[in-house]
Scaffold this active site. Structure first.
Site, PDB file in Angstrom:
ATOM      1  CE1 TYR A  32      -4.344   0.659  -0.457  1.00  0.00           C
ATOM      2  CE2 TYR A  32      -3.809   2.542   0.915  1.00  0.00           C
ATOM      3  CZ  TYR A  32      -4.662   1.903   0.039  1.00  0.00           C
ATOM      4  OH  TYR A  32      -5.833   2.514  -0.342  1.00  0.00           O
ATOM      5  CG  HIS A  34       2.716   6.102   1.786  1.00  0.00           C
ATOM      6  ND1 HIS A  34       3.940   6.556   2.196  1.00  0.00           N
ATOM      7  CD2 HIS A  34       2.303   5.230   2.752  1.00  0.00           C
ATOM      8  CE1 HIS A  34       4.246   6.030   3.366  1.00  0.00           C
ATOM      9  NE2 HIS A  34       3.278   5.201   3.728  1.00  0.00           N
ATOM     10  CG  HIS A  37       6.136   2.769   1.278  1.00  0.00           C
ATOM     11  ND1 HIS A  37       4.806   3.080   1.396  1.00  0.00           N
ATOM     12  CD2 HIS A  37       6.414   1.947   2.312  1.00  0.00           C
ATOM     13  CE1 HIS A  37       4.302   2.477   2.449  1.00  0.00           C
ATOM     14  NE2 HIS A  37       5.251   1.777   3.034  1.00  0.00           N
ATOM     15  CG  ASP A 150       8.140   2.515  10.897  1.00  0.00           C
ATOM     16  OD1 ASP A 150       7.158   2.198  11.564  1.00  0.00           O
ATOM     17  OD2 ASP A 150       8.060   2.882   9.703  1.00  0.00           O
ATOM     18  CD  GLN A 153      10.788  -1.355  10.666  1.00  0.00           C
ATOM     19  OE1 GLN A 153       9.860  -2.088  10.949  1.00  0.00           O
ATOM     20  NE2 GLN A 153      10.806  -0.620   9.574  1.00  0.00           N
ATOM     21  CB  ILE A 176       7.729  11.429   3.137  1.00  0.00           C
ATOM     22  CG1 ILE A 176       9.118  11.055   2.598  1.00  0.00           C
ATOM     23  CG2 ILE A 176       6.928  12.230   2.111  1.00  0.00           C
ATOM     24  CD1 ILE A 176      10.026  12.219   2.255  1.00  0.00           C
TER      25      ILE A 176
HETATM   26  P1  AMP Z   1       5.858  -0.230   5.992  1.00  0.00           P
HETATM   27  O1  AMP Z   1       5.295  -0.612   4.666  1.00  0.00           O
HETATM   28  O2  AMP Z   1       4.950   0.624   6.815  1.00  0.00           O
HETATM   29  O3  AMP Z   1       6.452  -1.388   6.738  1.00  0.00           O
HETATM   30  O4  AMP Z   1       7.085   0.727   5.650  1.00  0.00           O
HETATM   31  C1  AMP Z   1       8.160   0.288   4.853  1.00  0.00           C
HETATM   32  C2  AMP Z   1       9.302   1.255   4.994  1.00  0.00           C
HETATM   33  O5  AMP Z   1       8.890   2.548   4.577  1.00  0.00           O
HETATM   34  C3  AMP Z   1       9.793   1.395   6.450  1.00  0.00           C
HETATM   35  O6  AMP Z   1      11.217   1.464   6.467  1.00  0.00           O
HETATM   36  C4  AMP Z   1       9.165   2.693   6.883  1.00  0.00           C
HETATM   37  O7  AMP Z   1       9.894   3.361   7.892  1.00  0.00           O
HETATM   38  C5  AMP Z   1       9.192   3.491   5.600  1.00  0.00           C
HETATM   39  N1  AMP Z   1       8.179   4.557   5.643  1.00  0.00           N
HETATM   40  C6  AMP Z   1       6.853   4.420   5.873  1.00  0.00           C
HETATM   41  N2  AMP Z   1       6.255   5.632   5.922  1.00  0.00           N
HETATM   42  C7  AMP Z   1       7.236   6.554   5.734  1.00  0.00           C
HETATM   43  C8  AMP Z   1       7.271   7.982   5.690  1.00  0.00           C
HETATM   44  N3  AMP Z   1       6.166   8.708   5.863  1.00  0.00           N
HETATM   45  N4  AMP Z   1       8.461   8.580   5.483  1.00  0.00           N
HETATM   46  C9  AMP Z   1       9.590   7.855   5.326  1.00  0.00           C
HETATM   47  N5  AMP Z   1       9.624   6.511   5.343  1.00  0.00           N
HETATM   48  C10 AMP Z   1       8.471   5.861   5.558  1.00  0.00           C
END
Ligand code: AMP
Length: 283
Positions: A32, A34, A37, A150, A153, A176
């Site tokens: 999903y 955005h 990512h 995160d 993480q 972002i």
């Molecule tokens: P997720 O799909 O939520 O597991 O996120 C995948 C990766 O994208 C992780 O390393 C997150 O920290 C990063 N990520 C998610 N949202 C953002 C954001 N708003 N700004 C920067 N990185 C992000």
């Protein structure tokens, strides 16, 4: 762009890239996708010859009462975004491909996982470390990209790589945000219109806390109190935690006399959102 569902297929493709002397970057995601990512993928494309984006909703990092079933998915849109951003491959395995029968080996960690999200989600980081370890073994990337969104993480993965002497460079990327400040998240889609407005309180508290530190306030308790007051003024918000820890050991530390991570987790209605900033008085 290659769409791959099997571990074997990824390994064969990466082997062929390696034989051509190409470098490989990895961006692990749960899908999903955005602009948050996308910023990671862009950076990876700049710094590597080939980029693999994994899209895998990892069940073992969700607790039994968490939102695994409700989590939004749209693999077609994800593939379009990856291709448009320059990724060479999307790896989208089934759960059975990643966790076959009799899967019993997990990566667990102490210390860095104890506070913040580790407190309210006690099995979360065990699931994260296990899946990221698997992804590193499957893709064998030179560099892997994680968002500061995160932050815990990011600290956990850096620690795992150090502790296990893994041959991968971890690259942290900035948060972002939406125009009004809300950190972009796949979970923002859960919010009703009213909740979406209320959710701005997270970035407001983050901006307020950061400004206090920039103005020279060193007392963590004062900063956290002020951030808590901002959040509590919003009727739809319920605090999970508002905390200051050392960056990047994630030990509670209420004094801005070293690099600190100020992190919050707040329920807006039923949706749990996180935000943070890192403050280094030396910078
Ligand atoms: P997720 O799909 O939520 O597991 O996120 C995948 C990766 O994208 C992780 O390393 C997150 O920290 C990063 N990520 C998610 N949202 C953002 C954001 N708003 N700004 C920067 N990185 C992000």
């Amino acid at each position: 762009m290659i769409f791959e569902k099997t571990v074997k297929g990824v390994k064969e493709q990466v082997k062929s890239w390696r034989e051509q002397g190409l470098t490989v970057g990895l961006v692990p995601t749960m899908g999903y996708l955005h602009e948050g990512h996308q910023s990671l993928i862009k950076r990876a494309v700049e710094e590597n010859d080939r980029v693999v984006v994994s899209v895998f909703l990892n069940p073992i990092q969700f607790g039994p009462k968490e939102d695994l079933e409700a989590y939004p998915r749209d693999i077609e849109a994800d593939c379009r975004l990856c291709e448009a951003t320059g990724a060479a491959m999307v790896f989208h395995p089934e759960v059975t491909e990643m966790y076959g029968e009799n899967f019993t080996t997990y990566v667990d960690m102490t210390g860095v996982t104890q506070e913040l999200c580790g407190k309210s989600r006690p099995t979360h980081f065990k699931g994260v470390c296990t899946v990221v370890n698997k992804l590193f073994n499957i893709v064998t990337p030179d560099k892997a990209y994680f968002g500061q969104k995160d932050a815990q993480q990011l600290a956990v993965i850096k620690r795992m790589v150090r502790d296990f002497n893994m041959n991968v460079t971890i690259v942290g990327c900035p948060i972002i945000r939406e125009q009004d400040g809300l950190a972009k998240s796949s979970r923002n889609t859960y919010l009703s219109a009213e909740e979406r407005q209320a959710a701005v309180v997270l970035s407001k508290a983050i901006a307020g806390g950061k400004q206090m530190l920039l103005n020279g306030e060193k007392d963590g308790d004062k900063v956290l109190r002020s951030m808590t007051d901002i959040i509590e003024a919003e009727p739809l918000a319920r605090i999970d935690y508002v905390e200051m820890v050392k960056w990047d050991s994630i030990e509670v530390h209420h004094k801005a006399d070293c690099p600190v991570l100020v992190a919050i987790a707040v329920y807006i209605g039923k949706t749990r959102l996180i935000d943070n900033f890192i403050f280094d008085s030396e910078i």
